[in-house]
Design a protein around this motif. Structure first.
Motif, PDB file in Angstrom:
ATOM      1  N   ASP A  16      -4.599   4.032   3.841  1.00  0.00           N
ATOM      2  CA  ASP A  16      -5.103   5.110   4.685  1.00  0.00           C
ATOM      3  C   ASP A  16      -4.108   5.415   5.807  1.00  0.00           C
ATOM      4  O   ASP A  16      -3.892   6.580   6.145  1.00  0.00           O
ATOM      5  CB  ASP A  16      -6.473   4.719   5.261  1.00  0.00           C
ATOM      6  CG  ASP A  16      -7.127   5.880   5.971  1.00  0.00           C
ATOM      7  OD1 ASP A  16      -7.165   6.981   5.385  1.00  0.00           O
ATOM      8  OD2 ASP A  16      -7.589   5.688   7.116  1.00  0.00           O
ATOM      9  N   LYS A  25      -1.260   7.434   4.349  1.00  0.00           N
ATOM     10  CA  LYS A  25      -1.685   8.815   4.092  1.00  0.00           C
ATOM     11  C   LYS A  25      -1.872   9.586   5.391  1.00  0.00           C
ATOM     12  O   LYS A  25      -1.541  10.762   5.494  1.00  0.00           O
ATOM     13  CB  LYS A  25      -2.971   8.832   3.275  1.00  0.00           C
ATOM     14  CG  LYS A  25      -2.776   8.424   1.844  1.00  0.00           C
ATOM     15  CD  LYS A  25      -4.094   8.386   1.097  1.00  0.00           C
ATOM     16  CE  LYS A  25      -3.889   7.833  -0.304  1.00  0.00           C
ATOM     17  NZ  LYS A  25      -5.144   7.629  -1.009  1.00  0.00           N
ATOM     18  N   PRO A  29       4.858   7.440   0.315  1.00  0.00           N
ATOM     19  CA  PRO A  29       4.184   8.550  -0.361  1.00  0.00           C
ATOM     20  C   PRO A  29       5.208   9.584  -0.817  1.00  0.00           C
ATOM     21  O   PRO A  29       6.201   9.832  -0.144  1.00  0.00           O
ATOM     22  CB  PRO A  29       3.296   9.132   0.753  1.00  0.00           C
ATOM     23  CG  PRO A  29       3.983   8.763   2.024  1.00  0.00           C
ATOM     24  CD  PRO A  29       4.683   7.451   1.750  1.00  0.00           C
TER      25      PRO A  29
END
Length: 192
Positions: A148, A151, A179
């Protein structure tokens, strides 16, 4: 001053002035060798000096100044945004995902080869890297809060481009966590 530079003849003299400055004395000394009248020497001096200065300006000075100006511009802007953008697009389109890199590394380790120079030490590091990647993939499970955080901190449209070789250590730890990452091969990671 602007009025003076409206005259083409004065602009021409201004353009060749450095070459004229450099070569007027040698021309004057050469002209003195001729036994002509003072007015004849003066006219010959002006004509030869201007002709020689214009020739040197066109053949040497102007090309050299153009080269210096171009190199100065390239130093100030080594890669314009268009070229950089295209290079990044190519890198992302030809790069590998982590899964592709993992499969390639595993295959190379099985075949006893590596990227780059086929040195025995590099091949051994490739095998070691493949083993560590397999272990890392089995053992490491990132927590939900960690995923999390990644992100949340990733900017919209953000992409990562990583350069490595199959024998490079530590990539197996970092790469899966980024990512939108793409991997490009070609940079070494400090082994000699």
């Amino acid at each position: 001053m602007a009025l003076i530079f409206k005259f083409a003849s004065l602009r021409f003299i201004g353009n060749i002035s450095y070459s004229l400055y450099l070569f007027h004395i040698p021309v004057l000394l050469w002209i003195k060798e001729f036994n002509t009248s003072g007015t004849g020497q003066l006219i010959l001096f002006f004509l030869v000096s201007i002709a020689l200065a214009a020739l040197i300006h066109v053949l040497i000075e102007h090309p050299f100044l153009s080269l210096v100006k171009r190199e100065k511009n390239e130093r100030q802007n080594p890669m314009n945004k268009t070229k950089l953008s295209k290079a990044i697009q190519v890198a992302f389109s030809t790069g590998q995902t982590y899964e592709q890199y993992f499969a390639m590394n595993t295959l190379m380790a099985k075949e006893g080869r590596t990227t780059g120079m086929q040195k025995p030490s590099y091949i051994e590091y490739t095998k070691l890297s493949a083993a560590r990647m397999r272990r890392w993939n089995k053992v490491y499970k990132p927590t939900a809060s960690f995923l999390d955080t990644i992100k949340t901190n990733a900017q919209p449209g953000e992409k990562w481009l990583i350069f490595s070789e199959t024998w490079c250590e530590m990539l197996h730890i970092i790469y899966p966590l980024l990512p939108n990452g793409r991997l490009m091969q070609g940079l070494t990671c400090g082994l000699s």
